[in-house]
Scaffold this motif. Structure first.
Motif, short mmCIF file in Angstrom:
data_model
loop_
_atom_site.label_atom_id
_atom_site.label_comp_id
_atom_site.label_asym_id
_atom_site.label_seq_id
_atom_site.Cartn_x
_atom_site.Cartn_y
_atom_site.Cartn_z
N GLY A 38 0.82 -1.22 0.00
CA GLY A 38 0.00 0.00 0.00
C GLY A 38 0.85 1.27 0.00
N VAL A 39 1.96 1.24 0.73
CA VAL A 39 2.89 2.39 0.73
C VAL A 39 3.44 2.57 -0.69
N GLU A 40 3.84 1.46 -1.31
CA GLU A 40 4.42 1.55 -2.66
C GLU A 40 3.40 2.06 -3.68
N ARG A 41 2.14 1.73 -3.49
CA ARG A 41 1.11 2.20 -4.41
C ARG A 41 0.59 3.59 -4.04
N GLY A 42 1.10 4.15 -2.94
CA GLY A 42 0.71 5.50 -2.56
C GLY A 42 -0.68 5.61 -1.97
N VAL A 43 -1.20 4.50 -1.45
CA VAL A 43 -2.55 4.54 -0.89
C VAL A 43 -2.55 4.54 0.64
N ARG A 44 -1.36 4.44 1.24
CA ARG A 44 -1.23 4.51 2.70
C ARG A 44 -0.68 5.87 3.09
N ASN A 45 -0.88 6.21 4.35
CA ASN A 45 -0.43 7.50 4.87
C ASN A 45 0.45 7.25 6.08
N PRO A 46 1.67 6.71 5.84
CA PRO A 46 2.51 6.28 6.96
C PRO A 46 2.95 7.43 7.86
N SER A 47 3.15 7.11 9.12
CA SER A 47 3.67 8.11 10.07
C SER A 47 5.19 8.17 9.93
N VAL A 48 5.75 9.20 10.55
CA VAL A 48 7.20 9.41 10.56
C VAL A 48 7.95 8.18 11.09
N LEU A 49 7.43 7.57 12.16
CA LEU A 49 8.15 6.43 12.74
C LEU A 49 8.09 5.20 11.85
N VAL A 50 6.99 5.05 11.10
CA VAL A 50 6.91 3.94 10.14
C VAL A 50 7.87 4.20 8.97
N LEU A 51 7.91 5.46 8.51
CA LEU A 51 8.86 5.81 7.44
C LEU A 51 10.29 5.53 7.86
#
Lengths: 80, 80
Positions: A38-51
């Motif tokens: 989902g991150v790779e497809r740009g559909v997630r909104n990760p937090s700074v700590l996940v990034l």
């Protein structure tokens, strides 16, 4: 390019450079494979700590995930 | 420097450069003043889309919030 897509393309780019599958990357980062996808497809909104966890697993500083020029170049190559 | 502190110092730095109070910045960004304060103190874990709103209100690209050298320089000056 939308900010979440920019991050997504950079994650794909760095993962491809390292020749790591999404599955192995999920194991390396300790993040669910579906979430990575989902991150790779740009559909997630990760937090700074996940990034940060993603960046650590890729061996880069978090700022590298925000490199717009590299994200665009990689997406252009992939979509050709 | 922890990643959330790095962002916090950069937000403080950019806000100080623009001579904008936390209160006015909250209005500009549409984000609660208490939340902004938490981001600046490094105790919040903002998502990418929140970081983008903060960056837009500061008139910079999101990547600028991740500039480690500038965060360190600013925190060193402030803590002297």
């Amino acid at each position: 390019m939308e900010i979440r897509e920019r991050i997504g393309w950079n994650v794909r780019r760095l993962r491809a450079e390292r020749e790591v599958t999404q599955e192995d990357f999920a194991t390396d980062s300790g993040i669910d494979r579906g979430y990575i996808s989902g991150v790779e497809r740009g559909v997630r909104n990760p937090s700074v700590l996940v990034l940060e966890r993603i960046a650590n697993a890729l061996g880069v500083d978090v700022s590298v995930l925000f490199d717009e020029a590299k994200a665009k170049a990689f997406s252009a190559r992939r979509q050709r």
